[in-house]
Design an enzyme around this catalytic site. Structure first.
Site, PDB file in Angstrom:
ATOM      1  CE1 TYR A 178       1.255 -10.906   6.819  1.00 42.47           C
ATOM      2  CE2 TYR A 178       1.840 -12.012   8.919  1.00 42.47           C
ATOM      3  CZ  TYR A 178       1.625 -12.042   7.524  1.00 42.47           C
ATOM      4  OH  TYR A 178       1.589 -13.052   6.857  1.00 42.47           O
ATOM      5  CE  LYS A 220      -1.757 -12.206   5.227  1.00 39.73           C
ATOM      6  NZ  LYS A 220      -2.143 -12.423   4.176  1.00 39.73           N
TER       7      LYS A 220
HETATM    8  P1  NAD Z   1       5.844 -12.277  -1.390  1.00 40.99           P
HETATM    9  O1  NAD Z   1       6.073 -10.969  -0.732  1.00 40.99           O
HETATM   10  O2  NAD Z   1       6.776 -12.789  -2.268  1.00 40.99           O
HETATM   11  O3  NAD Z   1       4.364 -12.438  -2.178  1.00 40.99           O
HETATM   12  C1  NAD Z   1       3.465 -11.275  -1.966  1.00 40.99           C
HETATM   13  C2  NAD Z   1       3.001 -10.798  -3.351  1.00 40.99           C
HETATM   14  O4  NAD Z   1       1.962  -9.710  -3.304  1.00 40.99           O
HETATM   15  C3  NAD Z   1       4.154  -9.928  -4.124  1.00 40.99           C
HETATM   16  O5  NAD Z   1       4.289 -10.525  -5.389  1.00 40.99           O
HETATM   17  C4  NAD Z   1       3.516  -8.462  -4.269  1.00 40.99           C
HETATM   18  O6  NAD Z   1       4.427  -7.912  -5.163  1.00 40.99           O
HETATM   19  C5  NAD Z   1       2.298  -8.660  -3.978  1.00 40.99           C
HETATM   20  N1  NAD Z   1       1.689  -7.501  -3.341  1.00 40.99           N
HETATM   21  C6  NAD Z   1       1.768  -6.976  -2.262  1.00 40.99           C
HETATM   22  N2  NAD Z   1       0.748  -5.875  -2.126  1.00 40.99           N
HETATM   23  C7  NAD Z   1       0.317  -5.921  -3.157  1.00 40.99           C
HETATM   24  C8  NAD Z   1      -0.892  -5.082  -3.242  1.00 40.99           C
HETATM   25  N3  NAD Z   1      -1.255  -4.155  -2.386  1.00 40.99           N
HETATM   26  N4  NAD Z   1      -1.560  -5.392  -4.355  1.00 40.99           N
HETATM   27  C9  NAD Z   1      -1.366  -6.449  -5.120  1.00 40.99           C
HETATM   28  N5  NAD Z   1      -0.126  -7.256  -4.870  1.00 40.99           N
HETATM   29  C10 NAD Z   1       0.521  -6.968  -3.880  1.00 40.99           C
HETATM   30  O7  NAD Z   1       5.262 -13.047  -0.092  1.00 40.99           O
HETATM   31  P2  NAD Z   1       4.902 -14.663   0.197  1.00 40.99           P
HETATM   32  O8  NAD Z   1       5.667 -15.077   1.088  1.00 40.99           O
HETATM   33  O9  NAD Z   1       4.772 -15.280  -1.265  1.00 40.99           O
HETATM   34  O10 NAD Z   1       3.422 -14.463   0.534  1.00 40.99           O
HETATM   35  C11 NAD Z   1       2.367 -14.740  -0.074  1.00 40.99           C
HETATM   36  C12 NAD Z   1       1.113 -14.730   0.818  1.00 40.99           C
HETATM   37  O11 NAD Z   1       1.155 -15.740   1.837  1.00 40.99           O
HETATM   38  C13 NAD Z   1       0.504 -13.518   1.826  1.00 40.99           C
HETATM   39  O12 NAD Z   1      -0.595 -13.230   1.754  1.00 40.99           O
HETATM   40  C14 NAD Z   1       1.287 -13.760   3.165  1.00 40.99           C
HETATM   41  O13 NAD Z   1       0.940 -12.994   4.249  1.00 40.99           O
HETATM   42  C15 NAD Z   1       0.971 -15.233   3.092  1.00 40.99           C
HETATM   43  N6  NAD Z   1       2.013 -15.993   4.221  1.00 40.99           N
HETATM   44  C16 NAD Z   1       3.143 -16.270   3.868  1.00 40.99           C
HETATM   45  C17 NAD Z   1       4.164 -16.857   4.812  1.00 40.99           C
HETATM   46  C18 NAD Z   1       5.535 -17.131   4.658  1.00 40.99           C
HETATM   47  O14 NAD Z   1       6.011 -17.755   5.421  1.00 40.99           O
HETATM   48  N7  NAD Z   1       6.220 -16.786   3.489  1.00 40.99           N
HETATM   49  C19 NAD Z   1       3.371 -17.324   5.833  1.00 40.99           C
HETATM   50  C20 NAD Z   1       2.127 -17.141   6.180  1.00 40.99           C
HETATM   51  C21 NAD Z   1       1.346 -16.289   5.254  1.00 40.99           C
HETATM   52  C1  UD1 Z   2       6.810 -15.415   8.633  1.00 36.06           C
HETATM   53  C2  UD1 Z   2       6.350 -14.710   7.486  1.00 36.06           C
HETATM   54  C3  UD1 Z   2       5.036 -14.032   7.876  1.00 36.06           C
HETATM   55  C4  UD1 Z   2       4.119 -15.315   8.201  1.00 36.06           C
HETATM   56  C5  UD1 Z   2       4.706 -15.951   9.361  1.00 36.06           C
HETATM   57  C6  UD1 Z   2       3.864 -17.095   9.819  1.00 36.06           C
HETATM   58  C7  UD1 Z   2       8.060 -13.564   6.018  1.00 36.06           C
HETATM   59  C8  UD1 Z   2       9.026 -12.382   5.929  1.00 36.06           C
HETATM   60  N1  UD1 Z   2       7.163 -13.608   7.119  1.00 36.06           N
HETATM   61  O1  UD1 Z   2       7.088 -14.607  10.015  1.00 36.06           O
HETATM   62  O2  UD1 Z   2       4.306 -13.580   6.606  1.00 36.06           O
HETATM   63  O3  UD1 Z   2       2.730 -14.793   8.434  1.00 36.06           O
HETATM   64  O4  UD1 Z   2       5.919 -16.344   9.167  1.00 36.06           O
HETATM   65  O5  UD1 Z   2       4.623 -17.651  10.855  1.00 36.06           O
HETATM   66  O6  UD1 Z   2       7.944 -14.656   5.365  1.00 36.06           O
HETATM   67  N2  UD1 Z   2      15.311 -14.150  12.400  1.00 36.06           N
HETATM   68  C9  UD1 Z   2      16.602 -14.002  12.725  1.00 36.06           C
HETATM   69  N3  UD1 Z   2      17.418 -13.536  11.852  1.00 36.06           N
HETATM   70  C10 UD1 Z   2      17.032 -12.793  10.540  1.00 36.06           C
HETATM   71  C11 UD1 Z   2      15.738 -12.940  10.272  1.00 36.06           C
HETATM   72  C12 UD1 Z   2      14.782 -13.816  11.194  1.00 36.06           C
HETATM   73  O7  UD1 Z   2      16.852 -14.466  13.920  1.00 36.06           O
HETATM   74  O8  UD1 Z   2      18.034 -12.394   9.927  1.00 36.06           O
HETATM   75  C13 UD1 Z   2      14.257 -14.734  13.383  1.00 36.06           C
HETATM   76  C14 UD1 Z   2      13.060 -13.934  13.617  1.00 36.06           C
HETATM   77  O9  UD1 Z   2      13.404 -13.084  14.704  1.00 36.06           O
HETATM   78  C15 UD1 Z   2      11.821 -14.949  13.867  1.00 36.06           C
HETATM   79  C16 UD1 Z   2      12.443 -16.234  13.182  1.00 36.06           C
HETATM   80  O10 UD1 Z   2      13.698 -15.770  12.597  1.00 36.06           O
HETATM   81  O11 UD1 Z   2      12.129 -15.310  15.242  1.00 36.06           O
HETATM   82  C17 UD1 Z   2      11.422 -16.204  11.681  1.00 36.06           C
HETATM   83  O12 UD1 Z   2      11.569 -14.995  11.190  1.00 36.06           O
HETATM   84  P1  UD1 Z   2      10.886 -14.595   9.880  1.00 36.06           P
HETATM   85  O13 UD1 Z   2      11.351 -15.560   8.652  1.00 36.06           O
HETATM   86  O14 UD1 Z   2      10.860 -13.078   9.513  1.00 36.06           O
HETATM   87  O15 UD1 Z   2       9.377 -15.083   9.999  1.00 36.06           O
HETATM   88  P2  UD1 Z   2       8.255 -14.655  10.847  1.00 36.06           P
HETATM   89  O16 UD1 Z   2       8.324 -13.309  11.761  1.00 36.06           O
HETATM   90  O17 UD1 Z   2       7.860 -15.842  11.894  1.00 36.06           O
END
Ligand code: NAD
Ligand code: UD1
Length: 297
Positions: A144, A148
């Site tokens: 992942y 990215k």
């Molecule tokens: P999310 O899973 O809710 O959103 C991702 C969306 O992309 C979903 O609606 C999914 O259906 C769509 N999607 C997945 N694969 C696809 C594809 N092949 N074609 C078209 N649509 C597709 O997750 P999110 O947390 O809203 O993440 C949004 C963006 O932010 C992502 O690029 C993720 O990598 C990035 N990001 C999120 C976090 C976090 O903490 N949530 C942290 C760092 C980066």
């Molecule tokens: C998350 C995002 C990823 C993003 C990254 C940026 C999600 C699902 N993943 O990854 O897209 O790029 O932040 O920092 O939003 N944990 C527990 N118990 C649980 C779940 C998680 O202990 O039930 C711990 C994990 O081991 C980790 C921390 O919580 O240490 C955060 O985990 P998670 O929310 O999955 O996020 P990241 O792996 O940091």
């Protein structure tokens, strides 16, 4: 001056749908391209008549081209988002995260898009020591994170103006808790509401920089408009504050946790240096974790 529409890939997802809310309220014409693999149509229900929804994957170049027609701004958020899942299915992540970004970039170039904003991730830094600045060397620990980092590079090489916010851990309303790949705050909040013990992977002393989705959306809009960026610059979107997973469980009022082995591919400590976002975008997070956690509906 914005005269074209806005494409939000991944707009049915957690962060994407909050961004769509803001764009609609600004009067923009919004197109969403989403394959609904983790996103949900209901997230867009309030705007059914204001948003053009295209169901499909960014792996399909032709679909990306159609989605970019008449569009002047792109927010590319479509992605698989789990570190753990990417280790299990690296080919899927290559296809969606890297090839998907290339397809959207190509389509944006052809459509003469003004700027494309890529949702990147702080996971590209690996185990850099906090506070992590954009100058830290990259050390992706999972497919992942590696894809990215490559997707960012593709932005820098593209013939369209781009910027690459690196989100730290985003949380807020609508984040799903129903998958093992869900974010920790959504999972822990659900366990707390059900009076069940959360599972902590590792010793719980790992830290994350949790930023509220409303702050991230504000940052994305600034990144799209700022003249001080446009060459694929990485920009941290974080608060600068690291919180341990144990502390998080306590803030959410969870019962005593169960501990399991740490997950593969994980970083230990993560917290942003938010200085460049402040300098280039005038962006700073405003929502402290305690108040953000009170608003998780
Ligand atoms: P999310 O899973 O809710 O959103 C991702 C969306 O992309 C979903 O609606 C999914 O259906 C769509 N999607 C997945 N694969 C696809 C594809 N092949 N074609 C078209 N649509 C597709 O997750 P999110 O947390 O809203 O993440 C949004 C963006 O932010 C992502 O690029 C993720 O990598 C990035 N990001 C999120 C976090 C976090 O903490 N949530 C942290 C760092 C980066
Ligand atoms: C998350 C995002 C990823 C993003 C990254 C940026 C999600 C699902 N993943 O990854 O897209 O790029 O932040 O920092 O939003 N944990 C527990 N118990 C649980 C779940 C998680 O202990 O039930 C711990 C994990 O081991 C980790 C921390 O919580 O240490 C955060 O985990 P998670 O929310 O999955 O996020 P990241 O792996 O940091």
């Amino acid at each position: 001056m914005h005269d074209g529409g806005v494409l939000v890939t991944g707009g049915a997802g957690f962060i994407g749908s909050h961004l769509v809310d803001q764009l609609v309220s600004l009067g923009r014409r919004v197109v969403v391209l989403d394959d609904l693999s983790t996103g949900h149509r209901e997230n867009l229900a309030p705007h059914a008549d204001r948003v053009v929804f295209m169901e499909g994957g960014v792996e399909a170049p032709e679909l990306c081209r159609r989605a970019c027609e008449g569009v002047s701004d792109v927010f590319h958020l479509a992605s698989r988002v789990s570190v753990v899942e990417s280790i299990e299915s690296p080919d899927l992540y290559r296809e969606v995260v890297l090839q998907g970004t290339r397809n959207v970039l190509r389509a944006a170039e052809e459509a003469g898009v003004r700027r494309l904003v890529l949702a990147s991730s702080c996971s590209v830094y690996g185990d850099a020591a906090p506070p992590i600045s954009e100058e830290a060397s990259l050390d992706p620990r999972s497919p992942y994170a590696a894809f990215k980092a490559e997707a960012e590079q593709a932005c820098r090489e593209a013939a369209v103006s781009t910027v690459c916010p690196r989100f730290f851990n985003v949380y807020g309303p609508r984040q799903r808790a129903d998958s093992p790949y869900s974010g920790v705050i959504a999972i822990f909040a659900r366990m707390a509401a059900a009076s069940k013990s959360p599972t902590i992977f590792g010793d719980g002393l790992q830290t994350r920089d949790f930023i509220h989705v409303a702050d991230v959306v504000r940052g994305l809009l600034l990144a799209s408009g700022a003249s001080a960026v446009g060459a694929g610059e990485p920009i941290n979107f974080g608060t600068g504050v690291g919180t341990t997973v144990l502390e998080l469980a306590s803030l959410l009022g969870c019962r005593a946790p169960v501990f399991e082995a740490a997950r593969e591919g994980e970083v230990r400590h993560s917290a942003a240096d938010p200085g460049l976002a402040r300098e280039r975008l005038g962006f700073e997070s405003r929502i402290a974790l305690q108040s953000g956690l009170a608003d998780l509906a």
